[in-house]
Scaffold this motif. Structure first.
Motif, PDB file in Angstrom:
ATOM      1  N   GLU A   1       3.440   2.105  -8.239  1.00 57.54           N
ATOM      2  CA  GLU A   1       3.024   3.491  -8.405  1.00 57.54           C
ATOM      3  C   GLU A   1       1.594   3.636  -7.919  1.00 57.54           C
ATOM      4  O   GLU A   1       0.705   2.881  -8.314  1.00 57.54           O
ATOM      5  CB  GLU A   1       3.124   3.912  -9.872  1.00 57.54           C
ATOM      6  N   CYS A   2       1.389   4.600  -7.035  1.00 59.58           N
ATOM      7  CA  CYS A   2       0.064   4.826  -6.475  1.00 59.58           C
ATOM      8  C   CYS A   2      -0.842   5.516  -7.493  1.00 59.58           C
ATOM      9  O   CYS A   2      -0.480   6.559  -8.026  1.00 59.58           O
ATOM     10  CB  CYS A   2       0.190   5.689  -5.221  1.00 59.58           C
ATOM     11  N   PRO A   3      -2.007   4.928  -7.798  1.00 61.87           N
ATOM     12  CA  PRO A   3      -2.925   5.548  -8.755  1.00 61.87           C
ATOM     13  C   PRO A   3      -3.605   6.789  -8.199  1.00 61.87           C
ATOM     14  O   PRO A   3      -4.163   7.590  -8.949  1.00 61.87           O
ATOM     15  CB  PRO A   3      -3.949   4.444  -9.042  1.00 61.87           C
ATOM     16  N   THR A   4      -3.563   6.951  -6.887  1.00 65.03           N
ATOM     17  CA  THR A   4      -4.227   8.099  -6.265  1.00 65.03           C
ATOM     18  C   THR A   4      -3.343   9.349  -6.265  1.00 65.03           C
ATOM     19  O   THR A   4      -3.751  10.410  -6.703  1.00 65.03           O
ATOM     20  CB  THR A   4      -4.633   7.759  -4.816  1.00 65.03           C
ATOM     21  N   CYS A   5      -2.116   9.204  -5.780  1.00 66.79           N
ATOM     22  CA  CYS A   5      -1.261  10.378  -5.647  1.00 66.79           C
ATOM     23  C   CYS A   5      -0.038  10.347  -6.562  1.00 66.79           C
ATOM     24  O   CYS A   5       0.680  11.328  -6.665  1.00 66.79           O
ATOM     25  CB  CYS A   5      -0.819  10.554  -4.199  1.00 66.79           C
ATOM     26  N   GLY A   6       0.187   9.211  -7.226  1.00 67.42           N
ATOM     27  CA  GLY A   6       1.301   9.142  -8.161  1.00 67.42           C
ATOM     28  C   GLY A   6       2.649   8.855  -7.525  1.00 67.42           C
ATOM     29  O   GLY A   6       3.661   8.830  -8.204  1.00 67.42           O
TER      30      GLY A   6
ATOM     31  N   SER B   1       0.837  -1.188   0.000  1.00 68.53           N
ATOM     32  CA  SER B   1       0.000   0.000   0.000  1.00 68.53           C
ATOM     33  C   SER B   1       0.875   1.241   0.000  1.00 68.53           C
ATOM     34  O   SER B   1       2.000   1.243   0.496  1.00 68.53           O
ATOM     35  CB  SER B   1      -0.929  -0.003   1.207  1.00 68.53           C
ATOM     36  N   CYS B   2       0.324   2.310  -0.564  1.00 70.40           N
ATOM     37  CA  CYS B   2       1.047   3.574  -0.688  1.00 70.40           C
ATOM     38  C   CYS B   2       1.423   4.122   0.695  1.00 70.40           C
ATOM     39  O   CYS B   2       0.576   4.233   1.565  1.00 70.40           O
ATOM     40  CB  CYS B   2       0.163   4.578  -1.427  1.00 70.40           C
ATOM     41  N   PRO B   3       2.705   4.446   0.882  1.00 75.29           N
ATOM     42  CA  PRO B   3       3.141   4.985   2.180  1.00 75.29           C
ATOM     43  C   PRO B   3       2.563   6.372   2.455  1.00 75.29           C
ATOM     44  O   PRO B   3       2.554   6.828   3.598  1.00 75.29           O
ATOM     45  CB  PRO B   3       4.667   5.038   2.059  1.00 75.29           C
ATOM     46  N   LYS B   4       2.086   7.034   1.424  1.00 75.70           N
ATOM     47  CA  LYS B   4       1.558   8.392   1.578  1.00 75.70           C
ATOM     48  C   LYS B   4       0.098   8.393   2.022  1.00 75.70           C
ATOM     49  O   LYS B   4      -0.295   9.127   2.914  1.00 75.70           O
ATOM     50  CB  LYS B   4       1.683   9.163   0.258  1.00 75.70           C
ATOM     51  N   ASP B   5      -0.719   7.581   1.342  1.00 71.02           N
ATOM     52  CA  ASP B   5      -2.154   7.647   1.620  1.00 71.02           C
ATOM     53  C   ASP B   5      -2.818   6.286   1.834  1.00 71.02           C
ATOM     54  O   ASP B   5      -4.017   6.198   2.026  1.00 71.02           O
ATOM     55  CB  ASP B   5      -2.877   8.415   0.507  1.00 71.02           C
ATOM     56  N   GLY B   6      -2.025   5.216   1.756  1.00 70.59           N
ATOM     57  CA  GLY B   6      -2.546   3.902   2.086  1.00 70.59           C
ATOM     58  C   GLY B   6      -3.316   3.204   0.990  1.00 70.59           C
ATOM     59  O   GLY B   6      -3.913   2.158   1.219  1.00 70.59           O
ATOM     60  N   THR B   7      -3.311   3.757  -0.211  1.00 74.59           N
ATOM     61  CA  THR B   7      -3.989   3.100  -1.328  1.00 74.59           C
ATOM     62  C   THR B   7      -3.317   1.768  -1.647  1.00 74.59           C
ATOM     63  O   THR B   7      -2.101   1.700  -1.773  1.00 74.59           O
ATOM     64  CB  THR B   7      -3.937   3.998  -2.586  1.00 74.59           C
ATOM     65  N   GLU B   8      -4.105   0.722  -1.752  1.00 74.98           N
ATOM     66  CA  GLU B   8      -3.536  -0.575  -2.072  1.00 74.98           C
ATOM     67  C   GLU B   8      -3.265  -0.686  -3.563  1.00 74.98           C
ATOM     68  O   GLU B   8      -4.124  -0.378  -4.383  1.00 74.98           O
ATOM     69  CB  GLU B   8      -4.481  -1.679  -1.615  1.00 74.98           C
TER      70      GLU B   8
HETATM   71 ZN   LIG Z   1      -0.696   7.426  -2.745  1.00 73.92          ZN
END
Ligand SMILES: [Zn+2]
Length: 51
Positions: free
Chosen positions: A36-41, A3-10
């Motif tokens: 690569e996080c699809p939410t924040c990039g 999961s994204c370390p920034k916002d937790g998106t899996e």
């Molecule tokens: Zn993210």
């Protein structure tokens, strides 16, 4: 699942993955996965030792 370390998106699958040869012959082989996080990039790498 990573999961994204920034916002937790899996993130289900890495955008890229490759093997990295060890610097010395005694060292473990490394397997690198780039996510690569699809939410924040945000991009981050997960390194695993193989073998
Ligand atoms: Zn993210």
């Amino acid at each position: 699942m990573p999961s994204c370390p920034k916002d937790g998106t899996e993130v289900r699958s890495p955008v890229k993955e490759w093997d990295l040869s060890p610097k010395s012959r005694k060292g473990p082989k490394l397997h690198i996965r780039l996510f690569e996080c699809p939410t924040c990039g945000y991009r981050w790498r997960v390194v695993e030792k193989v073998g």
